[in-house]
Design a protein around this motif. Structure first.
Motif, PDB file in Angstrom:
ATOM      1  N   LYS A 272      44.115  43.631  47.832  1.00 47.32           N
ATOM      2  CA  LYS A 272      42.708  43.877  48.198  1.00 47.32           C
ATOM      3  C   LYS A 272      41.911  44.475  47.039  1.00 47.32           C
ATOM      4  O   LYS A 272      41.018  45.293  47.223  1.00 47.32           O
ATOM      5  N   ARG A 273      42.239  44.026  45.849  1.00 46.66           N
ATOM      6  CA  ARG A 273      41.494  44.444  44.647  1.00 46.66           C
ATOM      7  C   ARG A 273      40.407  43.393  44.407  1.00 46.66           C
ATOM      8  O   ARG A 273      40.526  42.507  43.577  1.00 46.66           O
ATOM      9  N   TRP A 274      39.332  43.510  45.185  1.00 44.30           N
ATOM     10  CA  TRP A 274      38.338  42.444  45.240  1.00 44.30           C
ATOM     11  C   TRP A 274      37.589  42.256  43.931  1.00 44.30           C
ATOM     12  O   TRP A 274      37.224  41.120  43.574  1.00 44.30           O
ATOM     13  N   SER A 275      37.350  43.322  43.207  1.00 41.66           N
ATOM     14  CA  SER A 275      36.639  43.170  41.933  1.00 41.66           C
ATOM     15  C   SER A 275      37.458  42.342  40.952  1.00 41.66           C
ATOM     16  O   SER A 275      36.919  41.524  40.192  1.00 41.66           O
ATOM     17  N   ASP A 276      38.802  42.524  40.987  1.00 45.56           N
ATOM     18  CA  ASP A 276      39.658  41.726  40.116  1.00 45.56           C
ATOM     19  C   ASP A 276      39.746  40.279  40.606  1.00 45.56           C
ATOM     20  O   ASP A 276      39.844  39.349  39.796  1.00 45.56           O
ATOM     21  N   VAL A 277      39.725  40.097  41.926  1.00 48.51           N
ATOM     22  CA  VAL A 277      39.709  38.740  42.460  1.00 48.51           C
ATOM     23  C   VAL A 277      38.474  37.998  41.954  1.00 48.51           C
ATOM     24  O   VAL A 277      38.564  36.865  41.457  1.00 48.51           O
ATOM     25  N   ILE A 278      37.306  38.647  42.077  1.00 49.82           N
ATOM     26  CA  ILE A 278      36.059  38.014  41.654  1.00 49.82           C
ATOM     27  C   ILE A 278      36.069  37.736  40.155  1.00 49.82           C
ATOM     28  O   ILE A 278      35.658  36.661  39.706  1.00 49.82           O
ATOM     29  N   LYS A 279      36.573  38.690  39.392  1.00 50.19           N
ATOM     30  CA  LYS A 279      36.620  38.510  37.937  1.00 50.19           C
ATOM     31  C   LYS A 279      37.416  37.268  37.564  1.00 50.19           C
ATOM     32  O   LYS A 279      37.024  36.485  36.684  1.00 50.19           O
ATOM     33  N   ASN A 280      38.525  37.054  38.240  1.00 50.98           N
ATOM     34  CA  ASN A 280      39.366  35.900  37.928  1.00 50.98           C
ATOM     35  C   ASN A 280      38.774  34.595  38.455  1.00 50.98           C
ATOM     36  O   ASN A 280      38.953  33.540  37.844  1.00 50.98           O
ATOM     37  N   ILE A 281      38.078  34.661  39.583  1.00 51.59           N
ATOM     38  CA  ILE A 281      37.383  33.469  40.070  1.00 51.59           C
ATOM     39  C   ILE A 281      36.320  33.030  39.060  1.00 51.59           C
ATOM     40  O   ILE A 281      36.171  31.840  38.759  1.00 51.59           O
ATOM     41  N   LEU A 282      35.609  33.991  38.507  1.00 54.32           N
ATOM     42  CA  LEU A 282      34.586  33.662  37.518  1.00 54.32           C
ATOM     43  C   LEU A 282      35.202  33.146  36.226  1.00 54.32           C
ATOM     44  O   LEU A 282      34.614  32.302  35.542  1.00 54.32           O
ATOM     45  N   ALA A 283      36.375  33.673  35.900  1.00 53.33           N
ATOM     46  CA  ALA A 283      37.079  33.154  34.721  1.00 53.33           C
ATOM     47  C   ALA A 283      37.466  31.690  34.936  1.00 53.33           C
ATOM     48  O   ALA A 283      37.384  30.861  34.020  1.00 53.33           O
ATOM     49  N   LYS A 284      37.855  31.338  36.173  1.00 51.99           N
ATOM     50  CA  LYS A 284      38.153  29.935  36.481  1.00 51.99           C
ATOM     51  C   LYS A 284      36.886  29.077  36.356  1.00 51.99           C
ATOM     52  O   LYS A 284      36.937  27.949  35.858  1.00 51.99           O
TER      53      LYS A 284
END
Length: 323
Positions: free
Chosen positions: A80-92
């Motif tokens: 549930k580390r949502w900021s890291d999830v979003i960061k990686n989605i944007l990297a994709k």
């Protein structure tokens, strides 16, 4: 990959170093600068440019990196580390080639910013980036409209509403532009934008009275006399009685005093006298404008019903003395 492609990438990275890093809602990658710039300059890239001009083949390194990001996203979601999830989605989103894939990832990131962190500022960046790929993306427009309204960013709200209106049938656009124009008039209060919107209302509904009334006031406050005269002419066609007389009086003043258009003033005051032959101001102004344009036959016809030929003669003498 072939040697020419590697050279092209090196050139792109060099240019990026010279111009500085690119700002945006996701991390910059010099290797993708050229492809991204080509896509961001065009809305609806797949429709307008063709898939061959906006997509590229992923390299093995790209595929490997995407797999790593997928693993990281799965791990961070479990934690549930949502900021890291979003960061990686944007990297994709930075790596994938197809505009449709970028749009999906940017939309996912924007939605997560809203649902998981209530970060409207970053969500706005994501959905605005979606519009750079697809200018009429309804999902992005819906989110942006809600956020612009909450942030009281009326100008951006109006622009988003305009894009949405372009998706409607032409027969339905008029009322939507009325809503936008009213919002801009009440909240934004920027004459140029308000005028543009009310003009668009008339494009779809030529006899819309609210638009004519609003434009009349806007043009007068902006001291745009020629457009004001055109709007008054249209209002006069739609009115009668005292309202029409008041509009003709105003129109005569605009033509005579603001535009120095004596013939226009003659037309307005002649029509006014047709409604009210005893209007003293219209009588005096009409005589003055006839003299200005040297319409002697019309001036004589004006005096004939009253029989005041002595006044007509004095007018002729005065004009002869001025030569």
């Amino acid at each position: 990959r072939s040697v020419p492609v590697r050279r092209k990438r090196k050139k792109s990275a060099k240019n990026l170093d010279r111009d500085g890093p690119r700002s945006g809602p996701y991390p910059s990658d010099p290797r993708k600068e050229e492809e991204r710039e080509a896509q961001f300059r065009h809305g609806k890239a797949e429709e307008t440019l063709g898939e061959e001009n906006v997509t590229r083949e992923l390299t093995d390194a790209d595929r490997a990196r995407l797999a790593e990001l997928d693993d990281a996203i799965a791990k961070f979601e479990g934690q549930k580390r949502w900021s890291d999830v979003i960061k990686n989605i944007l990297a994709k989103a930075e790596i994938v080639a197809a505009p449709a894939d970028k749009i999906a990832l940017l939309s996912q990131a924007g939605t997560m910013y809203l649902e998981k962190s209530s970060n409207q500022a970053e969500a706005i960046k994501c959905f605005e980036a979606v519009l750079e790929h697809d200018t009429h993306n309804l999902g992005a427009l819906t989110h942006l409209k809600e956020m612009y309204e909450k942030r009281r960013d009326w100008e951006k709200l109006v622009r988003a509403m305009e894009r949405e209106a372009e998706l409607l049938d032409e027969s339905d656009r008029g009322m939507r532009y009325v809503e936008m124009a009213q919002l801009a008039t009440e909240r934004l209060r920027k004459p140029d934008i308000c005028i543009d919107l009310w003009q668009k209302v008339l494009k779809y509904e030529p006899d819309q009275n609210d638009a004519l009334v609003a434009l009349s006031g806007l043009y007068e406050r902006s001291r745009e006399w020629a457009p004001l005269a055109q709007v008054l002419e249209r209002q006069i066609e739609k009115t009668s009685g005292e309202e029409q007389k008041a509009l003709l009086t105003k129109l005569g003043t605009i033509y005579g005093d603001k535009l120095n258009d004596d013939r226009g003033a003659v037309s307005a005051y002649s029509r006014l006298l047709g409604l009210d032959p005893d209007d003293k101001r219209a009588q005096e102004q009409l005589k003055r404008r006839y003299v200005a344009i040297k319409a002697w036959d019309d001036l004589e016809a004006f005096y004939e019903p009253s029989g005041k030929f002595d006044e007509l003669i004095r007018t002729f003498e005065r004009e002869a003395g001025n030569k």
